[in-house]
Write an enzyme that holds these catalytic residues in place. Structure first.
Site, PDB file in Angstrom:
ATOM      1  N   PRO A 101      -8.210  21.407 -15.857  1.00 51.33           N
ATOM      2  CA  PRO A 101      -7.410  22.660 -16.581  1.00 51.33           C
ATOM      3  C   PRO A 101      -8.323  24.038 -16.008  1.00 51.33           C
ATOM      4  CG  PRO A 101      -8.237  21.430 -18.358  1.00 51.33           C
ATOM      5  CD  PRO A 101      -8.454  20.525 -17.169  1.00 51.33           C
ATOM      6  N   ALA A 104     -10.649  27.092 -18.339  1.00 52.69           N
ATOM      7  CA  ALA A 104     -10.353  26.360 -19.792  1.00 52.69           C
ATOM      8  C   ALA A 104     -11.682  25.758 -20.276  1.00 52.69           C
ATOM      9  CB  ALA A 104      -9.562  25.338 -19.848  1.00 52.69           C
ATOM     10  N   SER A 108     -13.570  24.090 -13.636  1.00 52.02           N
ATOM     11  CA  SER A 108     -12.840  23.838 -12.498  1.00 52.02           C
ATOM     12  C   SER A 108     -13.106  24.598 -11.152  1.00 52.02           C
ATOM     13  CB  SER A 108     -11.208  24.362 -13.223  1.00 52.02           C
ATOM     14  OG  SER A 108     -10.579  25.078 -12.144  1.00 52.02           O
ATOM     15  N   ASP A 152     -22.739  25.249 -14.371  1.00 50.58           N
ATOM     16  CA  ASP A 152     -21.412  24.391 -13.994  1.00 50.58           C
ATOM     17  C   ASP A 152     -21.668  23.718 -12.535  1.00 50.58           C
ATOM     18  OD1 ASP A 152     -20.386  25.508 -16.120  1.00 50.58           O
ATOM     19  OD2 ASP A 152     -18.497  26.280 -14.918  1.00 50.58           O
TER      20      ASP A 152
HETATM   21  O1  PMV Z   1     -16.234  28.374 -19.141  1.00 50.23           O
HETATM   22  P1  PMV Z   1     -17.162  27.677 -18.107  1.00 50.23           P
HETATM   23  O2  PMV Z   1     -16.747  26.255 -17.978  1.00 50.23           O
HETATM   24  O3  PMV Z   1     -16.966  28.447 -16.773  1.00 50.23           O
HETATM   25  O4  PMV Z   1     -18.403  27.765 -18.650  1.00 50.23           O
HETATM   26  C1  PMV Z   1     -19.231  28.812 -18.850  1.00 50.23           C
HETATM   27  C2  PMV Z   1     -20.564  28.549 -19.403  1.00 50.23           C
HETATM   28  C3  PMV Z   1     -21.232  30.005 -20.016  1.00 50.23           C
HETATM   29  O5  PMV Z   1     -22.521  29.586 -20.209  1.00 50.23           O
HETATM   30  C4  PMV Z   1     -20.423  30.859 -20.765  1.00 50.23           C
HETATM   31  C5  PMV Z   1     -21.606  30.977 -18.582  1.00 50.23           C
HETATM   32  C6  PMV Z   1     -22.573  30.235 -17.596  1.00 50.23           C
HETATM   33  O6  PMV Z   1     -22.419  30.837 -16.497  1.00 50.23           O
HETATM   34  O7  PMV Z   1     -23.424  29.565 -18.143  1.00 50.23           O
END
Ligand code: PMV
Length: 319
Positions: A101, A104, A108, A152
């Protein structure tokens, strides 16, 4: 028949989102039930450098050069050709699909970038290591959404559970005992860049309060690492609950996410929290195998639009 195909999994952050942007540790795991896939079809009739992108999931069919210069697909090809020191790649069509998704909290964007980088570098005869793929994906993430921590691209490129501190070599996290997670999608889409940017503004106005909250989250991550590596996995539950409370204190939760978290706990989950940037997207619940159906039903009843069950295995693989 595509010349090359590559895939990358989705991910969830088990502990430490947001605080990880401010140098606290975090733990993330891949989610193989959803994935991004990139396929390359060589185009022998067009001249080098001609790239046609076909991404039906997002309704995109375009020459790469016709996309906005800031489009992540253009940035991805740019960082790759610079790394490979190639002026023009041989002409090809790139077909991109994903079951992760979008917007989310499941990585992704990073997964699409990683899958594309893998497929294109292999097509160019210069297949890159996971380390290099992760680094290039991080370059794209930085241009695309500001101040990413790098968690990520790392978990998605290496596709194993990781203990991560920004700017440091990550650690692959061994898993002592298998455990199951339910991932509940609130159905609300949320921009990571916006939530991270908004939090940064508030943090800049009240440094002490936010640094203290980030520190508390970091301490939870250090504690939660132990039951993952040594068991018992059930001990993760209370740490998830506490991490969620701190994310609420950071004001990155939402009514929909809080509702899913409460529903999961009431139905027998051992702990639950939002995951990713928050304000929308997904939450995770720790469940023993006897409660999976009950908690999944409760999540749907509380408004989840999709529930994924994933199981961490001692090998680090999920099934
Ligand atoms: O929402 P996502 O899956 O992109 O995760 C973001 C994670 C954060 O800690 C909020 C931002 C980051 O770059 O680590």
């Amino acid at each position: 028949m595509p010349a090359f195909t590559a895939a990358a999994p989705g991910k969830v952050i088990l502990f430490g989102e947001h605080a990880v942007v401010y140098d606290q540790p975090a733990i993330a795991v891949p989610v193989h039930q959803v994935q991004a896939r990139a396929s390359i079809f060589a185009d022998l009739r067009s001249k080098p450098g001609e790239i046609l992108i076909h991404a039906p999931d997002i309704g995109l069919e375009s020459r790469l050069d016709d996309l906005d210069p800031q489009h992540p697909f253009r940035l991805m090809v740019e960082v790759l050709t610079r790394r490979l020191k190639i002026a023009h790649l041989p002409a090809f069509q790139l077909k991109i699909s994903s079951t992760i998704p979008i917007a989310a909290g499941m990585g992704s964007g990073a997964a699409v970038t990683v899958a594309c980088l893998r497929a294109i570098s292999a097509f160019a005869g210069r297949a890159l290591s996971n380390d290099e793929i992760s680094m290039l994906a991080y370059e794209v993430e930085k241009k695309y959404h500001g101040t990413p921590s790098g968690i990520d691209n790392t978990v998605v490129a290496f596709a194993c559970p990781i203990f991560f501190i920004r700017g440091q070599p990550f650690e692959m996290l061994p898993v002592a005992e298998p455990f199951s997670l339910l991932i509940g999608d609130s159905g609300v889409r949320s921009s990571t860049a916006e939530v991270v940017g908004d939090l940064r503004q508030r943090r800049n106005q009240d440094l002490d309060r936010y640094e203290d909250l980030f520190h508390q989250i970091g301490q939870i991550v250090l504690q939660a690492r132990k039951p993952i590596e040594h068991g018992p996995w059930q001990a993760l539950g209370p740490w998830m609950d506490q991490n969620h409370e701190l994310l609420r204190a950071l004001d990155v939760s939402s009514e929909a996410l809080d509702r899913l978290v409460s529903a999961a706990r009431q139905a027998g989950a051992l702990g639950a929290k939002l995951c990713g940037a928050g304000r929308g997207g997904n939450m995770i619940a720790l469940v023993d195998t006897d409660h999976i159906d009950q908690v999944a039903r409760a999540l749907y009843a509380a408004g989840a639009v999709r529930v994924i069950c994933t199981r961490l295995q001692p090998s680090g693989k999920l099934e």
